[in-house]
Design an enzyme around this catalytic site. Structure first.
Site, mmCIF file in Angstrom:
data_model
loop_
_atom_site.group_PDB
_atom_site.id
_atom_site.type_symbol
_atom_site.label_atom_id
_atom_site.label_comp_id
_atom_site.label_asym_id
_atom_site.label_seq_id
_atom_site.Cartn_x
_atom_site.Cartn_y
_atom_site.Cartn_z
ATOM 1 C CD GLU A 176 -3.063 -1.067 2.194
ATOM 2 O OE1 GLU A 176 -2.986 -0.202 3.095
ATOM 3 O OE2 GLU A 176 -3.960 -1.932 2.179
ATOM 4 C CD GLU A 295 -4.035 -5.872 2.953
ATOM 5 O OE1 GLU A 295 -4.931 -5.205 3.524
ATOM 6 O OE2 GLU A 295 -2.833 -5.620 3.055
#
Length: 502
Positions: A176, A295
């Site tokens: 991320e 995710e």
């Protein structure tokens, strides 16, 4: 009396989406909350093995047949020094863990996690720190894990008791990195360059590995999908996958809108696929970038409780969502969405596996149990191996706050040619009505009905606890198969698994 709602489905074995890569049923263990300490690892537990791993949890993970597990993060990896987690445990330092503001004891590290993954029959998807570190730490780590011997880092592994290399095949280049919350947050250009150069060095050490580049942290990021385009424009030749992350919640208690959110996931996948293919065309490349949805889950129940957690403690109960029945329905629809993109989504990780937004919950030194979301995940993993078949579905529809033309029925079909089995996964999202389904399966000659599994509950907010499994599947689904036509009743708000076999 209302008229019975009806849906039709055609499943033709020649109408293939693509082979289902078993790794779409992957999961994730981060050094976060009680995922590791108290979750998979609890040396004082009565069922701890010789390494301190909980055998009750190992058995539950085996039941899920998880093929790959991402590790060690997550946000945590962006300030993690992998060297802290290897070697004699008594020499390992305790560190401030900046992502979740806890104390990391480093009792479990790379070698121990590889050992645990073997116990549950899973591969490891290893993430490297591209926040506070970079090329040097990553190339040293892969030399430590994958090089046979005769060098500093490979011999250090041997001195730690691991004569043979771990042969970790799949590697995430950071996590991320577009998120301002990330330690070492980077612009698309900054991240693209470090990913390109780190990937180059890692593949020089071990050319057999595959690399996952970070995409946007979610669809709400202001840089989406420009971030993906820029990163791939720079690192296209080095990477094999781009990552997608997405979580959903029902904060406004609007179940009709909540159960439609897999439509957002579908749009996300389409957009990233298009972005990848644009860069492929721009580069005149023959290589196709695949998607790693590493995710995904429901995450919102624990948000308020997490604000109360005392910082700088060891393994506090963070992100411990207690999942209800409607969460299991959305998870089922998300699994169906992944299957219907099996041609491009080749890896996915339900985040996470134990205690932290997880299908498995435990008590420290105590019991373990299955959350509601355990069941659709298990059914898809166990029965969803083979070739995904394009579902030609006609379903009644509805409109919700954020979505229009939402099909009441979600469906995916998987054909296992080796075992000659067809599995049809179905979710009925209607809050009040059952729906009758007629499915044309005539291309599967001489098949018979094996079972119709149903997960249902009149209470959308029903949960499972250590004391009571209120939400659990039964095998009494109403289905018949005759002359290649399957007739099924899909009860209101239900997850259904219909299995046929030759």
């Amino acid at each position: 009396m209302t008229q019975q709602l009806k849906a039709t489905l055609t499943v033709d074995k020649n109408n293939k989406i693509g082979k289902v890569n078993e790794r779409i049923y992957g999961s994730f263990i981060e050094h976060l909350g009680r995922a590791v300490y108290g979750g998979i690892y609890d040396p004082e537990h009565p069922e701890a093995d010789e390494q301190g791993f909980r055998k009750d949890v190992i058995n539950l993970v085996k039941e899920l047949q998880v093929p790959i597990v991402r590790y060690p993060g997550g946000n945590m990896v962006s300030a993690y020094n992998w060297e802290d987690g290897v070697g004699p445990k008594e020499n390992r330092p305790k560190r401030l863990e900046l992502a979740w503001r806890t104390i990391e004891t480093n009792e479990v590290g790379t070698n121990e996690f590889v050992d645990w993954a073997k116990k549950v029959n899973a591969e490891v998807m290893m993430a490297v720190n591209l926040g506070t570190r970079g090329i040097d730490a990553a190339r040293n780590l892969i030399e430590y894990t994958n090089h046979p011997g005769g060098t500093y880092w490979s011999e250090l592994r041997k001195s730690h008791g691991y004569e043979q290399p771990h042969h970790i095949k799949t590697w995430c280049l950071g996590n991320e990195m577009d998120g301002p919350w990330q330690v070492g947050h980077k612009t698309a250009y900054e991240y693209g360059r470090i990913a390109q150069e780190t990937g180059k060095a890692m593949k020089l050490v071990d050319p057999s590995i595959e690399l996952v580049a970070c995409g946007s942290s979610n669809t709400g990021m202001p840089t989406f999908p420009e971030y993906e385009a820029t990163v791939l424009d720079i690192a296209y030749d080095q990477v094999d996958y781009i990552s997608l992350h997405q979580y959903y919640g029902n904060r406004t208690n609007d179940p009709a809108n909540y159960l439609a959110k897999n439509m957002d996931m579908d749009h996300f996948i389409h957009t990233v696929t298009s972005t990848c293919d644009y860069i492929k065309a721009k580069h005149r490349s023959k290589k196709t970038i695949m998607l790693s949805f590493d995710e995904w889950n429901v995450w919102y129940h624990s948000n308020e409780a997490d604000k109360e957690i005392e910082p700088w403690t060891v393994a506090p109960p963070q992100l411990e969502d207690v999942y209800n029945f409607e969460d299991a329905l959305l998870v089922g629809s998300m699994l169906i969405t992944l299957l219907n993109h099996a041609d491009r989504v080749k890896m996915a990780c339900m985040a996470q596996l134990v205690n932290v937004i997880a299908p498995i919950m435990t008590e420290n030194k105590g019991r373990s149990w299955k959350q509601t979301i355990f069941y659709p995940y298990m059914h898809a993993s166990v029965f969803g191996r083979g070739v995904a078949i394009h579902p030609i579905l006609s379903s009644p529809k509805y409109d919700s706050k954020d979505f229009t033309d939402v099909p009441f029925i979600d469906s995916a079909s998987v054909y296992n040619e080796e075992t000659e089995e067809l599995t049809i996964f179905l979710v009925n999202k209607h809050l009040e009505e059952s729906i009758t389904l007629q499915a044309d399966v005539r291309s599967f000659e001489d098949y018979s009905l094996v079972e119709h599994i149903v997960l249902e509950n009149d209470d959308l907010k029903a949960i499972n606890t250590a004391n009571e499994q209120k939400v659990a599947p039964h095998h009494n689904g109403e289905s018949t198969l005759q002359d290649g036509v399957l007739d099924a009743r899909l009860s209101k708000t239900s997850w259904n698994v219909i299995r046929l076999k030759k």
